[in-house]
Design a protein around this motif. Structure first.
Motif, PDB file in Angstrom:
ATOM      1  N   ARG A   1       5.840   4.556  -3.399  1.00 30.79           N
ATOM      2  CA  ARG A   1       5.448   4.670  -1.990  1.00 30.79           C
ATOM      3  C   ARG A   1       4.173   3.876  -1.711  1.00 30.79           C
ATOM      4  NH1 ARG A   1       7.253   9.967  -2.852  1.00 30.79           N
ATOM      5  NH2 ARG A   1       5.126  10.757  -3.158  1.00 30.79           N
ATOM      6  N   LEU A   2       3.223   3.926  -2.644  1.00 29.61           N
ATOM      7  CA  LEU A   2       1.990   3.157  -2.489  1.00 29.61           C
ATOM      8  C   LEU A   2       2.272   1.654  -2.481  1.00 29.61           C
ATOM      9  CD1 LEU A   2      -0.406   5.166  -4.836  1.00 29.61           C
ATOM     10  CD2 LEU A   2      -0.747   4.798  -2.387  1.00 29.61           C
ATOM     11  N   LEU A   3       3.237   1.257  -3.320  1.00 28.78           N
ATOM     12  CA  LEU A   3       3.593  -0.157  -3.400  1.00 28.78           C
ATOM     13  C   LEU A   3       4.228  -0.641  -2.093  1.00 28.78           C
ATOM     14  CD1 LEU A   3       3.102  -2.059  -5.751  1.00 28.78           C
ATOM     15  CD2 LEU A   3       5.477  -1.763  -6.432  1.00 28.78           C
ATOM     16  N   GLU A   4       5.098   0.194  -1.510  1.00 29.15           N
ATOM     17  CA  GLU A   4       5.705  -0.149  -0.229  1.00 29.15           C
ATOM     18  C   GLU A   4       4.637  -0.292   0.856  1.00 29.15           C
ATOM     19  OE1 GLU A   4       8.618   2.774   0.719  1.00 29.15           O
ATOM     20  OE2 GLU A   4       9.907   2.311  -1.016  1.00 29.15           O
TER      21      GLU A   4
ATOM     22  N   ALA B   1       3.494  -3.606   3.107  1.00 23.81           N
ATOM     23  CA  ALA B   1       3.444  -3.536   4.574  1.00 23.81           C
ATOM     24  C   ALA B   1       2.087  -4.019   5.080  1.00 23.81           C
ATOM     25  CB  ALA B   1       3.708  -2.103   5.034  1.00 23.81           C
ATOM     26  N   TYR B   2       1.033  -3.594   4.397  1.00 24.36           N
ATOM     27  CA  TYR B   2      -0.306  -4.055   4.780  1.00 24.36           C
ATOM     28  C   TYR B   2      -0.420  -5.575   4.635  1.00 24.36           C
ATOM     29  CZ  TYR B   2      -2.274   0.701   4.884  1.00 24.36           C
ATOM     30  OH  TYR B   2      -2.574   2.013   5.192  1.00 24.36           O
ATOM     31  N   ALA B   3       0.087  -6.119   3.536  1.00 27.27           N
ATOM     32  CA  ALA B   3       0.006  -7.559   3.302  1.00 27.27           C
ATOM     33  C   ALA B   3       0.784  -8.340   4.364  1.00 27.27           C
ATOM     34  CB  ALA B   3       0.521  -7.900   1.908  1.00 27.27           C
ATOM     35  N   GLU B   4       1.953  -7.824   4.750  1.00 30.35           N
ATOM     36  CA  GLU B   4       2.778  -8.498   5.755  1.00 30.35           C
ATOM     37  C   GLU B   4       2.088  -8.547   7.111  1.00 30.35           C
ATOM     38  OE1 GLU B   4       6.531  -6.538   5.798  1.00 30.35           O
ATOM     39  OE2 GLU B   4       7.067  -7.193   3.755  1.00 30.35           O
ATOM     40  N   SER B   5       1.222  -7.561   7.387  1.00 26.81           N
ATOM     41  CA  SER B   5       0.493  -7.535   8.659  1.00 26.81           C
ATOM     42  C   SER B   5      -0.921  -8.113   8.513  1.00 26.81           C
ATOM     43  CB  SER B   5       0.418  -6.103   9.204  1.00 26.81           C
ATOM     44  OG  SER B   5      -0.262  -5.255   8.286  1.00 26.81           O
ATOM     45  N   SER B   6      -1.150  -8.813   7.373  1.00 27.22           N
ATOM     46  CA  SER B   6      -2.431  -9.499   7.103  1.00 27.22           C
ATOM     47  C   SER B   6      -3.618  -8.546   6.992  1.00 27.22           C
ATOM     48  CB  SER B   6      -2.717 -10.552   8.185  1.00 27.22           C
ATOM     49  OG  SER B   6      -1.685 -11.517   8.227  1.00 27.22           O
TER      50      SER B   6
ATOM     51  N   ALA C   1      -4.229  -0.494  -1.784  1.00 23.65           N
ATOM     52  CA  ALA C   1      -2.949   0.167  -2.061  1.00 23.65           C
ATOM     53  C   ALA C   1      -2.308  -0.371  -3.340  1.00 23.65           C
ATOM     54  CB  ALA C   1      -2.004  -0.007  -0.867  1.00 23.65           C
ATOM     55  N   PHE C   2      -2.377  -1.699  -3.544  1.00 21.36           N
ATOM     56  CA  PHE C   2      -1.833  -2.272  -4.783  1.00 21.36           C
ATOM     57  C   PHE C   2      -2.569  -1.720  -6.005  1.00 21.36           C
ATOM     58  CE2 PHE C   2      -0.021  -5.999  -2.343  1.00 21.36           C
ATOM     59  CZ  PHE C   2       1.284  -5.819  -2.774  1.00 21.36           C
ATOM     60  N   ALA C   3      -3.890  -1.690  -5.936  1.00 19.91           N
ATOM     61  CA  ALA C   3      -4.689  -1.206  -7.070  1.00 19.91           C
ATOM     62  C   ALA C   3      -4.331   0.239  -7.406  1.00 19.91           C
ATOM     63  CB  ALA C   3      -6.180  -1.330  -6.760  1.00 19.91           C
ATOM     64  N   GLU C   4      -4.157   1.062  -6.372  1.00 18.15           N
ATOM     65  CA  GLU C   4      -3.810   2.461  -6.590  1.00 18.15           C
ATOM     66  C   GLU C   4      -2.401   2.588  -7.153  1.00 18.15           C
ATOM     67  OE1 GLU C   4      -4.589   6.599  -6.559  1.00 18.15           O
ATOM     68  OE2 GLU C   4      -5.886   4.837  -6.378  1.00 18.15           O
ATOM     69  N   ALA C   5      -1.454   1.819  -6.592  1.00 20.67           N
ATOM     70  CA  ALA C   5      -0.059   1.889  -7.046  1.00 20.67           C
ATOM     71  C   ALA C   5       0.076   1.500  -8.511  1.00 20.67           C
ATOM     72  CB  ALA C   5       0.809   0.981  -6.181  1.00 20.67           C
ATOM     73  N   LEU C   6      -0.671   0.462  -8.914  1.00 22.38           N
ATOM     74  CA  LEU C   6      -0.534  -0.048 -10.280  1.00 22.38           C
ATOM     75  C   LEU C   6      -1.204   0.849 -11.320  1.00 22.38           C
ATOM     76  CD1 LEU C   6      -0.988  -3.866  -9.573  1.00 22.38           C
ATOM     77  CD2 LEU C   6       1.126  -2.603 -10.004  1.00 22.38           C
ATOM     78  N   ARG C   7      -1.815   1.927 -10.852  1.00 21.34           N
ATOM     79  CA  ARG C   7      -2.309   2.934 -11.799  1.00 21.34           C
ATOM     80  C   ARG C   7      -1.153   3.770 -12.325  1.00 21.34           C
ATOM     81  NH1 ARG C   7      -6.763   6.328  -8.837  1.00 21.34           N
ATOM     82  NH2 ARG C   7      -6.821   7.349 -10.872  1.00 21.34           N
ATOM     83  N   TYR C   8      -0.033   3.824 -11.565  1.00 17.77           N
ATOM     84  CA  TYR C   8       1.062   4.720 -11.897  1.00 17.77           C
ATOM     85  C   TYR C   8       2.331   3.999 -12.339  1.00 17.77           C
ATOM     86  CZ  TYR C   8      -2.123   7.346  -8.905  1.00 17.77           C
ATOM     87  OH  TYR C   8      -3.239   7.894  -8.350  1.00 17.77           O
ATOM     88  N   ILE C   9       2.516   2.766 -11.875  1.00 23.96           N
ATOM     89  CA  ILE C   9       3.720   2.014 -12.241  1.00 23.96           C
ATOM     90  C   ILE C   9       3.333   0.580 -12.585  1.00 23.96           C
ATOM     91  CG2 ILE C   9       5.311   3.376 -10.825  1.00 23.96           C
ATOM     92  CD1 ILE C   9       5.108   1.225  -8.690  1.00 23.96           C
ATOM     93  N   GLU C  10       4.232  -0.065 -13.335  1.00 24.38           N
ATOM     94  CA  GLU C  10       3.996  -1.459 -13.685  1.00 24.38           C
ATOM     95  C   GLU C  10       4.443  -2.353 -12.535  1.00 24.38           C
ATOM     96  OE1 GLU C  10       5.840  -2.386 -17.360  1.00 24.38           O
ATOM     97  OE2 GLU C  10       4.701  -0.897 -18.508  1.00 24.38           O
TER      98      GLU C  10
END
Length: 326
Positions: A23-26, A30-35, A43-52
């Protein structure tokens, strides 16, 4: 997308259920697509704490960091991306090269492009562009090396005995010329300048400021105005950032807010005298007394003679004398 082994994790004693990372990765995408790159990076940093991270996510994360000018972090993510052998290897390498150029790693960029050319990894349509880029980085890297060597020669040529033989105004020019160079090879010589009791107080101060600006971690014993103290430039504020200076300036600004001519003159004297006295401030005088003393001193220069504290005004006249070189 490969999940990390544990389906349920604990973070700060809070249970993290499956799907949190996804969910964090999604959200990051979304944030990146809206610049909204700052939010995307978080969000990427947080997501990559839990998944590769997969190839696409890592590339978007690296680009978001690049947009935020977090070049070191972006380079690290690019290296992770390249290590997994992405399908869009050339595009990932282009971003990596761009980031390296922002970090002024021109020699590394030259060598990487040379390797890509040797391996035939560059498309034919991009060949001329990358050859020009390789030559440009080689030229910049060579210029960097020449400038570094010239600076090192100038620094290595510093001699304390020669420095002491120079007139004061030439001594000041020597110190000014060291601004922007790596002074660490001659730190001991500069400490001798600061600690030498025959060196003009203003030159002592300018030399000390040079060490403060480069955060040189060393103890220095400085003597001025029959005072002595031990300071460490790594933990010393600049003259205009010292506590009493800021209080004196604020008091003067409030008193002279309707007299801009006097205020400008007092501020100029204040900054100049702060450098002369550095790292000391106004010795035993209080903030309000010093503020009023400067106002009286300037009024005296304008011919507005009235009752004043002769001791403080005399001290300010002494600082003014010490701000002049011979």
């Amino acid at each position: 997308m490969k999940k990390k082994k544990q389906q349920i994790q604990r973070q700060d004693n809070v249970i993290l259920f499956p799907g949190v990372g996804e969910r964090l990765l999604e959200q990051a995408h979304a944030y990146a697509e809206s610049s909204q790159y700052n939010l995307a990076c978080e969000a990427f940093a947080e997501a990559l704490r839990y998944i590769e991270g997969d190839e696409f996510s890592l590339s978007v994360y690296a680009y978001s960091l690049y947009e935020m000018r977090a070049y070191q972090e972006a380079k690290k993510i690019c290296e992770e991306l390249l290590a997994i052998g992405p399908t869009m290897y050339f595009e990932a390498m282009e971003l990596y090269l761009t980031i390296s150029m922002q970090l002024r790693e021109f020699k590394q960029v030259e060598k990487l492009i040379e390797t890509l050319l040797d391996e035939g990894a560059i498309p034919e349509s991009q060949m001329e562009k990358f050859k020009r880029l390789k030559n440009l980085n080689a030229e910049i890297a060579e210029n960097q090396l020449v400038q570094q060597e010239m600076q090192e020669q100038e620094v290595d040529g510093f001699s304390i005995s020669h420095f002491l033989s120079l007139p004061q105004y030439e001594q000041l020019q020597v110190i000014y010329q060291l601004t922007g160079t790596n002074i660490r090879p001659i730190v001991q010589s500069l400490i001798q300048v600061i600690e030498h009791e025959e060196i003009h107080p203003f030159i002592q101060s300018i030399t000390l400021i040079l060490l403060v600006e480069q955060q040189v971690d060393v103890e220095i014993v400085i003597k001025k105005f029959q005072r002595q103290c031990t300071v460490n430039p790594a933990y010393l504020a600049l003259p205009t950032k010292l506590p009493q200076y800021e209080k004196v300036e604020a008091s003067i600004t409030m008193i002279l807010e309707k007299d801009p001519t006097s205020l400008a003159m007092v501020q100029q004297l204040l900054a100049k005298h702060a450098i002369v006295a550095y790292p000391f401030e106004w010795l035993d005088y209080g903030t309000e007394d010093i503020a009023q003393g400067y106002i009286d001193y300037v009024h005296m220069l304008f011919g507005k003679v009235h009752e004043m504290d002769d001791g403080i005004v005399g001290f300010l006249q002494q600082l003014e004398t010490f701000s002049e070189l011979h």
